[in-house]
Design a protein around this motif. Structure first.
Motif, short mmCIF file in Angstrom:
data_model
loop_
_atom_site.label_atom_id
_atom_site.label_comp_id
_atom_site.label_asym_id
_atom_site.label_seq_id
_atom_site.Cartn_x
_atom_site.Cartn_y
_atom_site.Cartn_z
N THR A 223 11.84 -75.11 -18.17
CA THR A 223 10.93 -75.05 -17.03
C THR A 223 10.93 -76.41 -16.35
O THR A 223 10.82 -77.44 -17.02
CB THR A 223 9.51 -74.68 -17.46
N ALA A 224 11.08 -76.42 -15.05
CA ALA A 224 11.11 -77.67 -14.29
C ALA A 224 10.29 -77.53 -13.03
O ALA A 224 10.07 -76.42 -12.52
CB ALA A 224 12.55 -78.04 -13.94
N PHE A 225 9.81 -78.66 -12.52
CA PHE A 225 9.08 -78.68 -11.26
C PHE A 225 10.07 -78.78 -10.11
O PHE A 225 10.98 -79.62 -10.13
CB PHE A 225 8.10 -79.86 -11.20
N VAL A 226 9.88 -77.95 -9.10
CA VAL A 226 10.72 -77.95 -7.90
C VAL A 226 9.85 -78.35 -6.72
O VAL A 226 8.86 -77.68 -6.43
CB VAL A 226 11.35 -76.57 -7.66
N PRO A 227 10.16 -79.45 -6.03
CA PRO A 227 9.36 -79.86 -4.88
C PRO A 227 9.64 -78.99 -3.66
O PRO A 227 10.75 -78.47 -3.49
CB PRO A 227 9.80 -81.31 -4.65
N GLN A 228 8.64 -78.85 -2.82
CA GLN A 228 8.77 -78.01 -1.62
C GLN A 228 7.82 -78.49 -0.55
O GLN A 228 6.79 -79.11 -0.83
CB GLN A 228 8.44 -76.55 -1.96
N ARG A 235 12.61 -70.43 -4.51
CA ARG A 235 13.34 -69.28 -5.02
C ARG A 235 13.78 -69.56 -6.46
O ARG A 235 13.68 -70.70 -6.93
CB ARG A 235 14.59 -69.01 -4.16
N PRO A 236 14.27 -68.57 -7.17
CA PRO A 236 14.81 -68.83 -8.51
C PRO A 236 15.90 -69.88 -8.45
O PRO A 236 16.72 -69.90 -7.51
CB PRO A 236 15.36 -67.46 -8.93
N GLY A 237 15.91 -70.79 -9.42
CA GLY A 237 16.86 -71.89 -9.41
C GLY A 237 18.19 -71.52 -10.06
O GLY A 237 18.40 -70.40 -10.52
N GLU A 238 19.09 -72.50 -10.10
CA GLU A 238 20.41 -72.32 -10.68
C GLU A 238 20.69 -73.41 -11.71
O GLU A 238 20.01 -74.45 -11.71
CB GLU A 238 21.47 -72.37 -9.57
N VAL A 239 21.68 -73.18 -12.56
CA VAL A 239 22.01 -74.16 -13.60
C VAL A 239 23.50 -74.44 -13.61
O VAL A 239 24.33 -73.58 -13.27
CB VAL A 239 21.58 -73.67 -15.00
N HIS A 240 23.83 -75.66 -13.98
CA HIS A 240 25.22 -76.05 -14.23
C HIS A 240 25.27 -76.53 -15.68
O HIS A 240 24.54 -77.45 -16.06
CB HIS A 240 25.66 -77.16 -13.28
N GLU A 241 26.14 -75.94 -16.49
CA GLU A 241 26.20 -76.24 -17.92
C GLU A 241 27.59 -76.70 -18.35
O GLU A 241 28.60 -76.19 -17.87
CB GLU A 241 25.85 -75.00 -18.75
N THR A 242 27.61 -77.66 -19.27
CA THR A 242 28.83 -78.03 -19.99
C THR A 242 28.46 -78.08 -21.47
O THR A 242 27.30 -77.83 -21.84
CB THR A 242 29.38 -79.39 -19.54
N ASP A 243 29.41 -78.45 -22.31
CA ASP A 243 29.11 -78.54 -23.74
C ASP A 243 28.34 -79.80 -24.09
O ASP A 243 27.88 -79.94 -25.21
CB ASP A 243 30.40 -78.48 -24.56
N ARG A 244 28.15 -80.70 -23.10
CA ARG A 244 27.44 -81.95 -23.36
C ARG A 244 26.16 -82.10 -22.56
O ARG A 244 25.30 -82.92 -22.93
CB ARG A 244 28.35 -83.16 -23.05
N ALA A 245 26.02 -81.37 -21.47
CA ALA A 245 24.87 -81.60 -20.59
C ALA A 245 24.54 -80.37 -19.75
O ALA A 245 25.34 -79.44 -19.63
CB ALA A 245 25.14 -82.80 -19.68
N VAL A 246 23.33 -80.41 -19.17
CA VAL A 246 22.83 -79.34 -18.31
C VAL A 246 22.19 -79.98 -17.09
O VAL A 246 21.50 -81.00 -17.20
CB VAL A 246 21.78 -78.47 -19.04
N VAL A 247 22.40 -79.40 -15.92
CA VAL A 247 21.75 -79.84 -14.69
C VAL A 247 21.01 -78.65 -14.08
O VAL A 247 21.60 -77.56 -13.94
CB VAL A 247 22.75 -80.41 -13.67
N LEU A 248 19.74 -78.85 -13.74
CA LEU A 248 18.94 -77.79 -13.12
C LEU A 248 18.88 -78.03 -11.61
O LEU A 248 18.67 -79.17 -11.17
CB LEU A 248 17.53 -77.78 -13.69
N ILE A 249 19.02 -76.96 -10.85
CA ILE A 249 19.05 -77.08 -9.38
C ILE A 249 17.96 -76.19 -8.79
O ILE A 249 17.96 -74.97 -8.96
CB ILE A 249 20.42 -76.65 -8.82
N GLY A 250 17.02 -76.81 -8.10
CA GLY A 250 15.96 -76.05 -7.44
C GLY A 250 16.44 -75.48 -6.12
O GLY A 250 17.25 -76.10 -5.42
N ARG A 251 15.96 -74.32 -5.78
CA ARG A 251 16.32 -73.68 -4.52
C ARG A 251 15.06 -73.37 -3.72
O ARG A 251 14.11 -72.78 -4.25
CB ARG A 251 17.10 -72.39 -4.77
N THR A 252 15.04 -73.75 -2.45
CA THR A 252 13.90 -73.48 -1.58
C THR A 252 14.37 -72.93 -0.23
O THR A 252 15.51 -73.16 0.18
CB THR A 252 13.07 -74.76 -1.32
N THR A 253 13.48 -72.20 0.41
CA THR A 253 13.74 -71.70 1.76
C THR A 253 12.74 -72.35 2.70
O THR A 253 11.53 -72.23 2.48
CB THR A 253 13.58 -70.17 1.82
N PRO A 254 13.20 -73.08 3.71
CA PRO A 254 12.26 -73.73 4.64
C PRO A 254 11.52 -72.71 5.48
O PRO A 254 11.92 -71.54 5.59
CB PRO A 254 13.17 -74.61 5.49
#
Length: 297
Positions: A223-228, A235-254
């Protein structure tokens, strides 16, 4: 997870589409939690490219080495003032202005090294920060004092001690210097060892940065905070995964063009589902590439 989940990264978001009013900017919690669905939402677009850069730079980096093998505190570990400090405004002004005198002999280390002891019993030998270096840092403070500039604080004793801090490798006992100051029953404490975490860099100007809030017990949902903006929609966010790390990406609609709204900056909690448990992988910030830890509840 060995505590390697995260340090709080900067929130950087380019907001658009809202016609700003004259209302002052503010930050508040926005709508209720956006829950994760059963599927994994894989990162797409420009944010996915940035996330791939972040995760590719992580293995072998100074930050990764410190995070996994070194001393990487997850909290402010620069000083511990006694409870109730300061007794009055004059003492505080003197401390911030560096008006500190020494009325004792400073201890000198023979070896010049010291140890950090982790909860699993492992030890890490590091250069010792001397008591003189600590004292010099106190006298070199240059905060301007508008009043009570004649007050001075006096250090009457300096002794070695220890304290416990949260690190990327779990709880650790670190050495400190305890400074006794006239008029204070409890010592002012300062670390005798410095963090090995690299200094923060200027975050990249990207859209989609998030701040980690929590990790589920099974490690599958973060769970992460997404600024808006106050008029935007998260909107529902997206993730980028590798075997060493994870990046969370927030998605918003203006907001729709021309829709009136104020300049408030809100923050909405969003769940992100992973393809497999987080485990010992680091959660890296999209903007700065630094590891994040869950925000205090």
């Amino acid at each position: 997870m060995r505590g390697r989940i995260a340090v709080a990264a900067a929130l950087v978001l380019l907001l658009g589409g809202c016609a700003s009013s004259t209302a002052p900017k503010s930050t508040a919690i926005g709508p209720s939690l956006i829950t994760a669905g059963p599927e994994v939402r894989t990162a797409t677009g420009e944010a996915a490219r940035r996330a791939a850069e972040v995760t590719a730079a992580w293995p072998g980096s100074a930050a990764q080495q410190a995070w996994e093998n070194g001393y990487f505190p997850l909290q402010d570990a620069t000083e511990w003032l006694p409870e109730g400090a300061f007794h009055n405004g004059a003492d505080k002004a003197a401390y911030l202005a560096g008006h500190v005198d020494l009325a004792t002999t400073l201890p000198v280390s023979v070896s010049g090294t010291t140890e950090v002891v982790f909860a699993d019993g492992s030890r890490l030998a590091l250069p010792q920060r001397s008591a003189k270096t600590v004292f010099d840092s106190l006298t070199q403070r240059r905060s301007a004092c508008a009043a009570d500039c004649d007050t001075r604080l006096t250090v009457t004793a300096v002794r070695p001690g220890t304290t416990t801090v949260a690190t990327s490798r779990g709880q650790a006992v670190i050495p400190v210097w305890e400074f006794t100051v006239t008029g204070y029953d409890r010592p002012f404490r300062y670390p005798a060892v410095l963090s090995q975490a690299p200094a923060p860099t200027t975050p990249a100007p990207v859209t989609g940065a998030t701040t980690l809030r929590s990790v589920s017990a099974d490690g599958l949902v973060l769970t992460a905070f997404v600024p808006q903006g106050s008029c935007g929609t998260v909107r529902p966010g997206e993730v980028h995964e590798t075997d060493r790390a994870v990046v969370l990406i927030g998605r918003t609609t203006p907001a729709e063009s021309g829709r009136p709204c104020n300049a408030a900056l809100l923050s909405t909690p969003v769940e992100f589902r992973l393809s497999r448990p987080l485990g010992t992988r680091a959660v890296l910030g999209l903007a700065d590439g630094r590891p994040q830890t869950p925000a205090p509840q």
